[in-house]
Design a protein around this motif. Structure first.
Motif, mmCIF file in Angstrom:
data_model
loop_
_atom_site.group_PDB
_atom_site.id
_atom_site.type_symbol
_atom_site.label_atom_id
_atom_site.label_comp_id
_atom_site.label_asym_id
_atom_site.label_seq_id
_atom_site.Cartn_x
_atom_site.Cartn_y
_atom_site.Cartn_z
ATOM 1 N N GLU A 81 0.829 -1.210 0.000
ATOM 2 C CA GLU A 81 0.000 0.000 0.000
ATOM 3 C C GLU A 81 0.863 1.259 0.000
ATOM 4 O O GLU A 81 0.563 2.229 -0.710
ATOM 5 C CB GLU A 81 -0.923 -0.015 1.221
ATOM 6 C CG GLU A 81 -1.911 1.139 1.228
ATOM 7 C CD GLU A 81 -2.872 1.075 2.399
ATOM 8 O OE1 GLU A 81 -3.869 1.833 2.370
ATOM 9 O OE2 GLU A 81 -2.623 0.301 3.348
ATOM 10 N N ARG A 82 1.959 1.263 0.773
ATOM 11 C CA ARG A 82 2.854 2.434 0.787
ATOM 12 C C ARG A 82 3.455 2.683 -0.589
ATOM 13 O O ARG A 82 3.532 3.825 -1.050
ATOM 14 C CB ARG A 82 3.977 2.219 1.808
ATOM 15 C CG ARG A 82 3.620 2.581 3.217
ATOM 16 C CD ARG A 82 4.854 2.668 4.115
ATOM 17 N NE ARG A 82 5.636 1.431 4.120
ATOM 18 C CZ ARG A 82 5.423 0.405 4.922
ATOM 19 N NH1 ARG A 82 4.443 0.456 5.800
ATOM 20 N NH2 ARG A 82 6.190 -0.668 4.875
ATOM 21 N N ALA A 107 0.839 -9.613 -6.355
ATOM 22 C CA ALA A 107 -0.457 -9.662 -7.044
ATOM 23 C C ALA A 107 -1.582 -9.999 -6.064
ATOM 24 O O ALA A 107 -2.671 -9.407 -6.113
ATOM 25 C CB ALA A 107 -0.414 -10.683 -8.169
ATOM 26 N N ALA A 108 -1.330 -10.935 -5.158
ATOM 27 C CA ALA A 108 -2.343 -11.293 -4.161
ATOM 28 C C ALA A 108 -2.619 -10.128 -3.221
ATOM 29 O O ALA A 108 -3.772 -9.857 -2.865
ATOM 30 C CB ALA A 108 -1.884 -12.520 -3.378
ATOM 31 N N ALA A 109 -1.573 -9.422 -2.821
ATOM 32 C CA ALA A 109 -1.737 -8.276 -1.928
ATOM 33 C C ALA A 109 -2.492 -7.152 -2.631
ATOM 34 O O ALA A 109 -3.370 -6.518 -2.033
ATOM 35 C CB ALA A 109 -0.378 -7.782 -1.447
ATOM 36 N N LEU A 110 -2.168 -6.911 -3.905
ATOM 37 C CA LEU A 110 -2.874 -5.877 -4.672
ATOM 38 C C LEU A 110 -4.362 -6.202 -4.781
ATOM 39 O O LEU A 110 -5.218 -5.330 -4.631
ATOM 40 C CB LEU A 110 -2.266 -5.733 -6.070
ATOM 41 C CG LEU A 110 -0.903 -5.049 -6.134
ATOM 42 C CD1 LEU A 110 -0.286 -5.240 -7.512
ATOM 43 C CD2 LEU A 110 -1.035 -3.576 -5.804
ATOM 44 N N LEU A 115 -9.878 -5.024 -3.155
ATOM 45 C CA LEU A 115 -11.196 -5.428 -2.661
ATOM 46 C C LEU A 115 -11.595 -4.654 -1.406
ATOM 47 O O LEU A 115 -12.773 -4.396 -1.174
ATOM 48 C CB LEU A 115 -11.205 -6.931 -2.365
ATOM 49 C CG LEU A 115 -11.176 -7.830 -3.595
ATOM 50 C CD1 LEU A 115 -11.018 -9.286 -3.188
ATOM 51 C CD2 LEU A 115 -12.423 -7.639 -4.423
ATOM 52 N N GLU A 116 -10.604 -4.269 -0.606
ATOM 53 C CA GLU A 116 -10.868 -3.484 0.598
ATOM 54 C C GLU A 116 -10.987 -1.991 0.297
ATOM 55 O O GLU A 116 -11.160 -1.196 1.215
ATOM 56 C CB GLU A 116 -9.748 -3.709 1.620
ATOM 57 C CG GLU A 116 -9.703 -5.110 2.179
ATOM 58 C CD GLU A 116 -8.503 -5.347 3.086
ATOM 59 O OE1 GLU A 116 -7.718 -4.395 3.303
ATOM 60 O OE2 GLU A 116 -8.360 -6.478 3.559
ATOM 61 N N LYS A 117 -10.858 -1.618 -0.992
ATOM 62 C CA LYS A 117 -10.944 -0.219 -1.453
ATOM 63 C C LYS A 117 -9.871 0.667 -0.830
ATOM 64 O O LYS A 117 -10.061 1.859 -0.625
ATOM 65 C CB LYS A 117 -12.326 0.380 -1.151
ATOM 66 C CG LYS A 117 -13.488 -0.392 -1.700
ATOM 67 C CD LYS A 117 -13.804 0.024 -3.085
ATOM 68 C CE LYS A 117 -15.128 -0.597 -3.504
ATOM 69 N NZ LYS A 117 -15.148 -1.033 -4.835
ATOM 70 N N ALA A 131 -3.097 2.909 -8.052
ATOM 71 C CA ALA A 131 -2.834 4.202 -7.422
ATOM 72 C C ALA A 131 -3.743 4.360 -6.207
ATOM 73 O O ALA A 131 -4.643 3.539 -5.976
ATOM 74 C CB ALA A 131 -3.066 5.337 -8.416
ATOM 75 N N GLY A 132 -3.521 5.446 -5.472
ATOM 76 C CA GLY A 132 -4.300 5.710 -4.269
ATOM 77 C C GLY A 132 -5.717 6.141 -4.547
ATOM 78 O O GLY A 132 -6.590 6.026 -3.690
#
Length: 173
Positions: A81-82, A107-110, A115-117, A131-132
């Motif tokens: 995320e950072r 890829a799994a983390a992305l 999904l968590e927006k 992107a954010g």
């Protein structure tokens, strides 16, 4: 069959005639189909332990994640995320490189963050950019499409250039 014979047979089966064990042992208790299929037989001691609050034996299968594994997973999510929020649109492979993790894990983390927006995806497949916010992600994807290099063109020698060279080499009359 006379009633006395039936009564004697029943008493014999119950062991009530002499107080001794019956001649024929009683049938074994039946197991339910689900337990028989799974191959798990619950004994009296385990059912007593379950009633007392002890944990029953687990069936074999996928191991539960330990708190250390979930903490490591959370660190990976935070790192990804950072990286994504620090850029103005980044591809999945660039995220993996910058976070220092394998591409499959990135890829799994992305996917989970999406999904968590917590992050947004613009475009898809090779033009997917993260992107954010959604607007930045879409803009980065559009930019990637514009600047994408297609197949390298094959250069053919110019025919006109050859004729001029040939004419210059010929003697003047």
């Amino acid at each position: 069959m006379p009633d006395e014979a039936i009564l004697a047979l029943v008493k014999n089966q119950l062991g009530a005639v002499t107080g001794e064990a019956p001649l024929v042992p009683p049938p074994a208790p039946r197991r339910s189909r689900s337990r028989a299929r799974a191959g798990v037989v619950q004994s009296k001691t385990s059912s007593v332990a379950a009633k007392r609050g002890a944990a029953p034996k687990r069936r074999p299968g996928r191991p539960r994640s330990s708190p250390a594994a979930s903490a490591e997973r959370q660190e990976t999510l935070d790192a990804v995320e950072r990286v994504v929020k620090a850029s103005s649109g980044v591809s999945a492979s660039e995220v993996a490189k910058q976070a220092g993790i394998p591409q499959t894990r990135a890829a799994a983390a992305l996917k989970e963050l999406k999904l968590e927006k917590r992050i947004f995806q613009g475009g898809d497949r090779r033009f997917a950019r993260y992107a954010g916010d959604a607007k930045t992600a879409e803009q980065a994807s559009a930019n990637a499409r514009k600047t994408a290099a297609g197949p390298a063109p094959v250069k053919k020698p110019s025919v006109k250039g050859r004729k001029r060279v040939a004419q210059a080499a010929a003697p003047a009359k």
